[in-house]
Design an enzyme around this catalytic site. Structure first.
Site, PDB file in Angstrom:
ATOM      1  N   HIS A 128      16.298  14.590  -2.231  1.00  0.00           N
ATOM      2  CA  HIS A 128      14.872  14.247  -1.829  1.00  0.00           C
ATOM      3  C   HIS A 128      14.108  14.663  -0.692  1.00  0.00           C
ATOM      4  O   HIS A 128      13.359  15.094  -1.136  1.00  0.00           O
ATOM      5  CB  HIS A 128      14.967  12.381  -1.581  1.00  0.00           C
ATOM      6  CG  HIS A 128      15.709  11.331  -1.513  1.00  0.00           C
ATOM      7  ND1 HIS A 128      14.807  11.287  -3.532  1.00  0.00           N
ATOM      8  CD2 HIS A 128      15.837   9.798  -1.285  1.00  0.00           C
ATOM      9  CE1 HIS A 128      15.777  10.182  -3.671  1.00  0.00           C
ATOM     10  NE2 HIS A 128      15.945   9.463  -2.461  1.00  0.00           N
ATOM     11  N   ASP A 183      15.084  11.504  -9.478  1.00  0.00           N
ATOM     12  CA  ASP A 183      14.929  11.655  -7.942  1.00  0.00           C
ATOM     13  C   ASP A 183      13.697  11.259  -8.055  1.00  0.00           C
ATOM     14  O   ASP A 183      12.582  11.393  -7.948  1.00  0.00           O
ATOM     15  CB  ASP A 183      14.579  12.777  -7.253  1.00  0.00           C
ATOM     16  CG  ASP A 183      14.474  12.634  -5.723  1.00  0.00           C
ATOM     17  OD1 ASP A 183      13.785  12.035  -5.663  1.00  0.00           O
ATOM     18  OD2 ASP A 183      15.394  12.973  -5.501  1.00  0.00           O
ATOM     19  N   HIS A 184      13.455   9.612  -7.640  1.00  0.00           N
ATOM     20  CA  HIS A 184      12.756   8.731  -7.560  1.00  0.00           C
ATOM     21  C   HIS A 184      11.866   9.479  -6.533  1.00  0.00           C
ATOM     22  O   HIS A 184      10.324   9.125  -6.677  1.00  0.00           O
ATOM     23  CB  HIS A 184      12.747   7.030  -7.369  1.00  0.00           C
ATOM     24  CG  HIS A 184      13.474   6.727  -5.762  1.00  0.00           C
ATOM     25  ND1 HIS A 184      14.650   7.090  -4.847  1.00  0.00           N
ATOM     26  CD2 HIS A 184      11.618   6.254  -3.777  1.00  0.00           C
ATOM     27  CE1 HIS A 184      14.252   6.600  -3.971  1.00  0.00           C
ATOM     28  NE2 HIS A 184      12.680   6.825  -3.538  1.00  0.00           N
TER      29      HIS A 184
HETATM   30  C1  BG6 Z   1      17.351   6.287  -1.577  1.00  0.00           C
HETATM   31  C2  BG6 Z   1      18.621   6.300  -0.393  1.00  0.00           C
HETATM   32  O1  BG6 Z   1      17.103   7.059  -2.551  1.00  0.00           O
HETATM   33  O2  BG6 Z   1      16.315   6.037  -0.869  1.00  0.00           O
HETATM   34  C3  BG6 Z   1      18.309   4.959   0.324  1.00  0.00           C
HETATM   35  O3  BG6 Z   1      19.593   5.719  -1.250  1.00  0.00           O
HETATM   36  C4  BG6 Z   1      16.983   4.608   0.843  1.00  0.00           C
HETATM   37  O4  BG6 Z   1      19.759   4.608   1.590  1.00  0.00           O
HETATM   38  C5  BG6 Z   1      15.723   4.806  -0.349  1.00  0.00           C
HETATM   39  O5  BG6 Z   1      16.768   3.638   1.627  1.00  0.00           O
HETATM   40  C6  BG6 Z   1      14.751   5.365   0.429  1.00  0.00           C
HETATM   41  O6  BG6 Z   1      13.534   5.874  -0.736  1.00  0.00           O
HETATM   42  P1  BG6 Z   1      11.807   4.700   0.169  1.00  0.00           P
HETATM   43  O7  BG6 Z   1      11.215   4.864  -1.596  1.00  0.00           O
HETATM   44  O8  BG6 Z   1      12.570   3.278   0.552  1.00  0.00           O
HETATM   45  O9  BG6 Z   1      11.746   6.074   0.986  1.00  0.00           O
END
Ligand code: BG6
Length: 489
Positions: free
Chosen positions: A240, A177-178
């Site tokens: 997230h 989960d980044h």
């Molecule tokens: C991803 C989603 O997991 O997270 C995207 O699939 C979203 O739809 C993105 O744009 C948002 O990530 P960050 O790091 O730009 O907030």
């Protein structure tokens, strides 16, 4: 030892994720010496690319990050390409031969990281073949890295997990989960567990409410094909947002070690109050953006059904029913095409039990954690104003904002997470039990919404460039609260 011995096998090496995130992350690790002489990368995908083609793509995706051309060429020389059909057993034998050759050439001690940067529908097949065709080694470590979406509901996630778990132990499965790789998300542990002033106040006696916003300015871009079937609830809340909720509401772990952390995160997610359909109606709001400020409505984006009922925005009120958090509303919201790109958490503390400054309204203390775009932590306090008047009190903010130098030094989420995989540290990954309880919570909302489809939501219901539909504000107003994060105010 810094130079880690590893063979990466990336499934989906020609894709967007590999080019935008993985190759730059590996290059950063190379520049910092975590990967040096003893590593190799096999890229696989269906396309008939050559080693040279992959190396060129790798060079392009890290262009501008290098100190000199030699460095970039040396890095790219560790990349090999193998065209691969994930359903063809014979192809795994070819892959194994190449893997074994590279293991010997770079002396990798049988350490392997299998990175599945492709559709989850292939996860099971790949995991099975890695085992049956003996790509999994006996002498080194073998770790499987997978990306979301991990199922589209609890039943499908469970089936996917059962499939993979036959071939890899939970401790060797790294679910990315980044958000867990973001610096300020990781900082939550320090804020909560390294500061007595916060750890002692972090409960339902002192916290009034918690607010979490994951706002995006972008629309669905080229991803409508995926997004139409997913929507904001599954795309952002199931993973997230609930991961942030877990970090904010977990009990103190015994230590900052993966096993201790995951135990407490699981317990927090297990304590989520799962809503009945009626409660979903009261506590959750969905939205879809309409045209405004020269930007098209969601329904007019390419590949989107002109009658689409997919939500591009969600707001809700969540409860974590453990001893410390029961009763604290946790307001969450996320959406596409909002006014700003901003990921922010506000911890709003309760009012003074008695206000001795009877002529003054005291503002609550608020701890704000800005995750994106500019990492910062701030604390709102009340102070005496300099004035001849009787005793004016007003709010001031203590602010620690990451400087641009600090920001430049901060590793990108994927770089941190890849290094953790190499080290075998799963602190910042998602355990299966966390996935399970997150889906259990989200499924109840989805189900209630699907049942309401006879009496559907009226879409579109918010403008591009706004902070979402009015109902998302009313959710808080109803409780006597309001969103602290309001860039339009
Ligand atoms: C991803 C989603 O997991 O997270 C995207 O699939 C979203 O739809 C993105 O744009 C948002 O990530 P960050 O790091 O730009 O907030």
């Amino acid at each position: 030892m810094k130079d880690r011995k590893t063979l990466f096998i990336i499934f989906g090496a020609t894709g967007d994720l590999a080019q935008r995130k993985l190759y730059p992350a590996l290059f950063n690790l190379y520049q910092k010496g975590f990967l040096k002489d003893h590593f190799a990368v096999i890229g696989t995908a269906r396309r008939p690319w050559s080693n040279e083609r992959l190396q060129e793509v790798v060079r392009n995706s890290v262009a501008g990050m290098e100190n000199n051309a030699l460095e970039i060429n040396q890095f790219a020389s560790h990349f090999y390409y193998q065209a691969h059909n994930v359903n063809d057993t014979e192809h795994y034998n070819t892959l194994k031969k190449l893997a074994n050759q590279l293991d010997e050439k770079y002396q990798l001690d049988g350490n392997r990281i299998f990175y599945l940067a492709m559709s989850p529908s292939f996860f099971g097949t790949i995991a099975k073949h890695l085992r049956s065709q003996k790509l999994v080694t006996e002498n080194g470590y073998n770790r499987l890295v997978i990306e979301k979406p991990f199922g589209h509901d609890l039943a499908s996630a469970q089936a996917l997990n059962d499939d993979i778990a036959q071939y890899f132990d939970e401790k060797n499965i790294f679910r990315i989960d980044h958000y867990l790789g973001k610096e300020m998300a990781q900082s939550i542990y320090a804020i909560r567990f390294a500061n007595p002033i916060f750890s002692s106040l972090w409960n339902n006696r002192y916290i009034s409410n918690i607010q979490i916003t994951l706002g995006e300015v972008l629309g669905v871009e080229e991803r409508a094909g995926y997004y139409e079937n997913v929507g904001a609830l599954r795309d952002m809340v199931q993973n997230h947002i609930l991961q942030l909720v877990a970090l904010l509401t977990m009990n103190a772990p015994v230590s900052y070690k993966d096993v201790d952390i995951e135990r407490e995160k699981i317990s927090a997610l297990k304590s989520l109050k799962v809503y009945e359909p009626d409660e979903v109606r009261q506590n959750f709001v969905r939205g879809q953006y309409g045209a405004a400020s020269g930007m098209p409505a969601y329904r007019d984006e390419s590949q989107v059904d002109p009658q689409s009922m997919t939500e591009t925005f969600v707001a809700g009120k969540i409860f974590v029913n453990n001893m410390n958090f029961a009763g604290i509303p946790i307001y969450i919201r996320t959406g596409k095409r909002m006014a700003v790109k901003g990921t922010r958490i506000d911890i709003v503390f309760k009012d003074m039990p008695n206000n001795i400054f009877s002529n003054e309204k005291l503002n609550p203390n608020i701890l704000t954690i800005n995750i994106d775009p500019t990492p910062s932590t701030s604390l709102r306090l009340n102070e005496k104003e300099v004035s001849e008047e009787n005793y004016p009190v007003s709010s001031v903010k203590l602010n620690f904002k990451h400087s641009s130098a600090l920001k430049a030094k901060t590793p990108e989420a994927y770089e941190k997470l890849l290094l953790d995989v190499i080290k075998g540290d799963s602190t910042n990954f998602v355990h299966w039990e966390e996935v399970r309880y997150s889906w259990r919570f989200v499924d109840a909302i989805r189900k209630a919404w699907d049942e309401m489809d006879e009496n559907p939501a009226i879409f579109p219901n918010y403008d591009c460039g706004s902070m979402g539909p009015r109902e998302a504000d009313e959710l808080l107003i109803h409780d006597g609260n309001y969103w602290e994060f309001n860039p339009l105010r």
